[in-house]
Design a protein around this motif. Structure first.
Motif, mmCIF file in Angstrom:
data_model
loop_
_atom_site.group_PDB
_atom_site.id
_atom_site.type_symbol
_atom_site.label_atom_id
_atom_site.label_comp_id
_atom_site.label_asym_id
_atom_site.label_seq_id
_atom_site.Cartn_x
_atom_site.Cartn_y
_atom_site.Cartn_z
ATOM 1 N N ASN A 11 58.374 -16.601 35.273
ATOM 2 C CA ASN A 11 57.415 -16.089 36.255
ATOM 3 C C ASN A 11 56.776 -17.199 37.070
ATOM 4 O O ASN A 11 56.233 -16.947 38.145
ATOM 5 N N LEU A 12 56.834 -18.427 36.578
ATOM 6 C CA LEU A 12 56.329 -19.574 37.333
ATOM 7 C C LEU A 12 57.350 -20.048 38.374
ATOM 8 O O LEU A 12 57.093 -20.975 39.129
ATOM 9 N N GLY A 13 58.522 -19.423 38.391
ATOM 10 C CA GLY A 13 59.548 -19.781 39.369
ATOM 11 C C GLY A 13 60.560 -20.783 38.846
ATOM 12 O O GLY A 13 61.333 -21.347 39.612
ATOM 13 N N CYS A 14 60.574 -20.999 37.552
ATOM 14 C CA CYS A 14 61.503 -21.969 36.960
ATOM 15 C C CYS A 14 62.780 -21.269 36.506
ATOM 16 O O CYS A 14 62.753 -20.125 36.073
ATOM 17 N N HIS A 59 58.580 -13.964 25.097
ATOM 18 C CA HIS A 59 57.349 -13.917 25.895
ATOM 19 C C HIS A 59 57.113 -15.259 26.598
ATOM 20 O O HIS A 59 56.773 -15.293 27.782
ATOM 21 N N ILE A 60 57.312 -16.342 25.896
ATOM 22 C CA ILE A 60 57.114 -17.689 26.470
ATOM 23 C C ILE A 60 58.132 -17.940 27.581
ATOM 24 O O ILE A 60 57.793 -18.438 28.657
ATOM 25 N N ILE A 61 59.380 -17.582 27.343
ATOM 26 C CA ILE A 61 60.436 -17.770 28.350
ATOM 27 C C ILE A 61 60.133 -16.939 29.595
ATOM 28 O O ILE A 61 60.286 -17.410 30.724
ATOM 29 N N ASP A 62 59.663 -15.702 29.408
ATOM 30 C CA ASP A 62 59.299 -14.861 30.560
ATOM 31 C C ASP A 62 58.171 -15.496 31.376
ATOM 32 O O ASP A 62 58.194 -15.467 32.602
#
Length: 136
Positions: free
Chosen positions: A122-125, A115-118
């Motif tokens: 999603n922030l574009g990283c 969840h944290i990685i997603d």
């Protein structure tokens, strides 16, 4: 991060023209090129809406469309002044605002790492996952 204000600052730096003059009403060729370059880069690189760009300058969106089209026309005929100016602004932006950064994050095992990685993605990283277990 490149903002509307940062873009204006970069264009001012590259051109040697003050930000107030660029945002002003004077129609001297150099000032017009700066404004049009701003519209073009804000739209192309930052994805700003025409109305947003216009509002920043106190202008109607149709004025912004005209400016963007002028820059596109000048680029299409390889106008040296326009092409060099856009290139210099883009180089400045790349060097000052788009420097790649690597951040290492340790996610405790009790948290939902997927969840944290997603959220980070999603922030574009870009995310490279390295799993290592450390005994503490």
């Amino acid at each position: 991060m490149l903002t509307k204000e940062n873009l204006l600052s970069v264009i001012s730096f590259v051109s040697g023209i003050s930000e107030n003059d660029i945002r002003g009403q004077n129609r001297a060729r150099g000032l017009v090129l700066c404004r049009h370059a701003y519209y073009y880069i804000a739209r192309k690189n930052m994805g700003l809406k025409l109305a947003e760009i216009g509002h920043f300058f106190g202008l109607d969106h149709t004025t912004v469309i005209h400016g963007i089209n002028k820059v596109k026309d000048m680029i299409s005929i390889n106008d040296e002044l326009t092409c060099n100016f856009i290139e210099q602004v883009n180089l400045c932006i790349k060097e000052k605002y788009l420097i790649p950064t690597i951040i290492m994050v340790s996610i405790p095992s009790e948290l939902d790492d997927i969840h944290i990685i997603d959220k980070i993605k999603n922030l574009g990283c870009d995310v490279d996952i390295m799993k290592k277990c450390f005994d503490v």
